[in-house]
Design a protein around this motif. Structure first.
Motif, mmCIF file in Angstrom:
data_model
loop_
_atom_site.group_PDB
_atom_site.id
_atom_site.type_symbol
_atom_site.label_atom_id
_atom_site.label_comp_id
_atom_site.label_asym_id
_atom_site.label_seq_id
_atom_site.Cartn_x
_atom_site.Cartn_y
_atom_site.Cartn_z
ATOM 1 N N GLU A 633 31.186 37.451 48.179
ATOM 2 C CA GLU A 633 30.836 38.814 48.561
ATOM 3 C C GLU A 633 31.741 39.854 47.904
ATOM 4 O OE1 GLU A 633 28.340 40.099 50.666
ATOM 5 O OE2 GLU A 633 27.508 38.117 50.300
ATOM 6 N N LEU A 634 32.900 39.415 47.399
ATOM 7 C CA LEU A 634 33.816 40.348 46.736
ATOM 8 C C LEU A 634 33.304 40.670 45.339
ATOM 9 C CD1 LEU A 634 37.295 38.791 47.637
ATOM 10 C CD2 LEU A 634 36.207 40.780 48.695
ATOM 11 N N GLU A 635 33.301 41.938 44.994
ATOM 12 C CA GLU A 635 32.923 42.368 43.653
ATOM 13 C C GLU A 635 34.183 42.710 42.867
ATOM 14 O OE1 GLU A 635 30.171 45.571 43.765
ATOM 15 O OE2 GLU A 635 28.639 44.448 44.860
ATOM 16 N N GLN A 636 34.224 42.265 41.612
ATOM 17 C CA GLN A 636 35.382 42.526 40.768
ATOM 18 C C GLN A 636 35.444 44.008 40.395
ATOM 19 O OE1 GLN A 636 38.480 42.235 39.826
ATOM 20 N NE2 GLN A 636 38.110 40.064 39.268
ATOM 21 N N ASN A 637 36.655 44.509 40.168
ATOM 22 C CA ASN A 637 36.814 45.882 39.713
ATOM 23 C C ASN A 637 36.272 46.046 38.295
ATOM 24 O OD1 ASN A 637 37.884 47.435 41.844
ATOM 25 N ND2 ASN A 637 39.908 46.518 41.578
ATOM 26 N N PRO A 638 35.810 47.244 37.929
ATOM 27 C CA PRO A 638 35.167 47.463 36.625
ATOM 28 C C PRO A 638 36.064 47.052 35.464
ATOM 29 C CG PRO A 638 34.837 49.363 38.052
ATOM 30 C CD PRO A 638 35.806 48.463 38.758
ATOM 31 N N GLY A 639 35.479 46.367 34.500
ATOM 32 C CA GLY A 639 36.175 46.031 33.263
ATOM 33 C C GLY A 639 36.904 44.716 33.269
ATOM 34 N N TRP A 640 37.130 44.144 34.463
ATOM 35 C CA TRP A 640 37.883 42.888 34.529
ATOM 36 C C TRP A 640 36.928 41.690 34.475
ATOM 37 C CZ3 TRP A 640 42.922 42.878 33.803
ATOM 38 C CH2 TRP A 640 43.650 44.033 34.083
#
Length: 640
Positions: A633-640
């Protein structure tokens, strides 16, 4: 002694039982467990005491480790304010060498958050009075919020954990909560703590969390969040800046005096704040980390007398320091003496520079190299010894706060500065040796951790800077605000007052740029705001605020992408010191066969000319990959 033993026993019992459900089920009823140990005021105090370790946990960049280079210096290294002296010590953000992380990275909802939530869950069932219950709920809210301030800054949106979670709790595998919603919850909790924390100094002890600490945390958090929202275009930032002004002004009223110091040096109060034997009762100190001989000691000063200290300043950061007349060095009326001689470069500069970077000098070695020393035949070599005071014996320990010439922990003399290199004690490659935690009075031995100077955690100087910046962002900064904030700091430092009406587009031609859309465009910062930010950078240099600040201002490219260079030297002198010159036309070293005859010392290649530089994704940290594997359910931060 008996009281201490009981407290430790309670702490040990709860520490074992709080995270082990099977132990709870099998323990005899006479043992101390999570279910029966939370009753009295002292129970709660003992259980919460480990939360004070937040102030030495270097996940929070303003915290203290035994070596400052592993603690508060780290954030200013990442921000590009400071450099590492080693040839491999380049800025990882400038050269895009930030590694992907599988775990850690500050993503921690267990060590402190779980303890706090356990305590909060037992308040209502205790035998404490309502006032005592409110007090411990307020202390819990403070620590919970203080850790969440870091989580928000690192990751933006994060899970909100305000209860004791079990492995099968649905919240363990839930999504992140929107940053603004989490921040609003932190603000709400801190304001509740401000209103409800009690005055229990006699029970808790001196130098423990109180209303002023809560207000200082509020001042820090609201400025940080308000400006992040503004410059990262999230909106709804005014309420945070208004809250910063409200709480900052309450603290300014209660802490009207700045510490002037005891030594006969310019800006003594500024320098001594970090090397004082005891900060109790020092004007402007709201909360501090106390160190006691033979009990808890540190190595922050010790390492700066050795070859292990690797923190130096670059020429770019030195250029940020004003002249004593209050003018930037590039201002045509500044009277700047030039950079081609370190003595000239430091002359008539903001004295806070002298307490942060060891000034230049040269002396003759005496008997045994350290028992005595004498001045050279050139009076110019003693210019900064006369300013900072003479180190008359180079003994260990010595006398006074900061003195010149310097010496290592064994007393061996440093006969001159600058002292280039990476191997010998008190050397650096840039020539600008950072010595913020250096003192002469503290004893230093080869085992290191024997220093006892106290370190400030919250102090009024930061609050004054918060007030000035928040007022500007709200369109309310004027000469009256400058006099109540920045000019109090300048008066203590011996720098001319800020005159707001004098600051125009040409006041500092070298002022920095704001990058609203990443690295592709830059907008010159308002000249008055630039001077407010400059004051913050200088006053808080080396205290761990840098990486927070350049990111919330959205100015990281301007600081991080600058080529790192050192003092000015002739090619002959650079060669004698096994150094080369920096060639600004190529962005690389001029080498041993280059045509340059003088220039700034080369430290690292220009990151932009290498095709590198700050990436937009660095504004937020990467969520560890293991956490995403465990919780899809966790979404990665943009660009990583």
């Amino acid at each position: 002694m008996k009281k201490l033993f009981i407290s430790l026993a309670i702490l040990a019992g709860i520490g074992l039982s709080g995270c082990n459900d099977s132990f709870l089920e099998k323990a005899p009823v006479t043992d101390l467990t999570e279910d029966n140990a939370f009753n009295s005021y002292d129970n709660f105090k003992a259980f919460m005491w480990p939360c004070y370790e937040m102030f030495t946990n270097n996940t929070i960049r303003t915290s203290f480790k035994s070596y400052a280079q592993d603690g508060s210096y780290k954030a200013d290294l990442d921000a590009g304010y400071l450099e590492q002296k080693y040839e491999s010590g380049y800025n990882k953000f400038a050269y895009q060498t930030v590694a992907n992380v599988a775990s850690g990275n500050g993503w921690d909802f267990k060590s402190f958050i779980r303890r706090i939530n356990i305590m909060l869950s037992h308040i209502d069932d205790s035998s404490m009075t309502e006032e005592q219950k409110n007090h411990w709920r307020a202390v819990g809210y403070f620590f919970h919020s203080y850790w969440y301030m870091e989580l928000i800054d690192r990751f933006g949106a994060v899970p909100w954990v305000d209860q004791v979670l079990q492995e099968d709790s649905p919240e363990v595998y839930g999504p992140r909560m929107d940053r603004k919603e989490v921040a609003d919850k932190v603000l709400e909790r801190l304001k509740w703590a401000e209103e409800n924390i009690g005055n229990f100094t006699s029970e808790d002890g001196k130098n423990t969390i109180n209303q002023d600490c809560v207000r200082a945390a509020l001042s820090r958090f609201t400025l940080r969040e308000g400006t992040w929202r503004k410059y990262h275009e999230l909106g709804d930032y005014e309420k945070y800046l208004q809250e910063c002004v409200r709480v900052s002004e309450l603290l300014m009223k209660d802490y009207p005096i700045l510490y002037k110091g005891t030594d006969n040096q310019p800006a003594a109060g500024y320098g001594e704040m970090w090397i004082s034997p005891d900060l109790e009762g020092i004007p402007g100190v709201i909360f501090y980390k106390s160190y006691v001989e033979n009990m808890n000691e540190h190595s922050m000063g010790h390492v700066e007398h050795t070859s292990s200290h690797y923190v130096e300043m670059s020429h770019n950061t030195v250029n940020l320091y004003l002249m004593k007349n209050g003018k930037p060095i590039m201002n045509e009326t500044s009277g700047y003496h030039g950079e081609k001689d370190m003595y000239a470069e430091f002359r008539d500069r903001d004295p806070r520079l002298y307490h942060t970077v060891m000034p230049p000098y040269k002396v003759k070695s005496g008997k045994g190299d350290y028992e005595t020393w004498s001045y050279t035949d050139n009076p110019a070599d003693r210019e900064y010894i006369d300013i900072m005071g003479a180190n008359t014996s180079c003994s260990n320990p010595g006398v006074g706060m900061k003195r010149l010439p310097g010496q290592n922990w064994g007393g061996s003399l440093v006969s001159e500065i600058p002292r280039l290199g990476t191997g010998a004690f008190v050397t650096c490659r840039s020539g600008y040796y950072v010595w913020k935690h250096w003192s002469n009075w503290e004893k230093n031995f080869n085992n290191g951790a024997v220093n006892t100077s106290d370190k400030p955690i919250f102090k009024i100087e930061e609050v004054l800077l918060n007030e000035a910046e928040a007022k500007f962002e709200l369109g309310a900064f004027d000469q009256g605000v400058a006099d109540k904030t920045i000019n109090k700091l300048r008066d203590r430092a011996g720098v001319a007052k800020m005159v707001v009406a004098e600051i125009n587009e040409s006041f500092d031609p070298g002022r920095g740029k704001y990058y609203p859309k990443g690295n592709d465009s830059g907008i010159m910062v308002d000249p008055v705001l630039w001077e407010i930010r400059r004051e913050r950078i200088i006053e808080l240099m080396g205290e761990g605020f840098g990486f927070y600040d350049v990111r919330r201002w959205r100015m990281a490219p301007w600081f991080v992408n600058q080529p790192a260079i050192g003092i000015w030297m002739s090619k002959d002198d650079a060669t004698k010191n096994n150094m080369t010159l920096y060639n600004p036309s190529t962005g690389y070293s001029d080498g041993t066969n280059g045509s340059m005859t003088e220039g700034n010392i080369f430290l690292f290649n220009d990151p932009l000319k290498e095709g590198k530089g700050w990436l937009e994704k660095y504004y937020l940290y990467q969520i560890p990959t293991t956490e995403i594997l465990l919780n899809p359910e966790l979404e990665q931060n943009p660009g990583w």
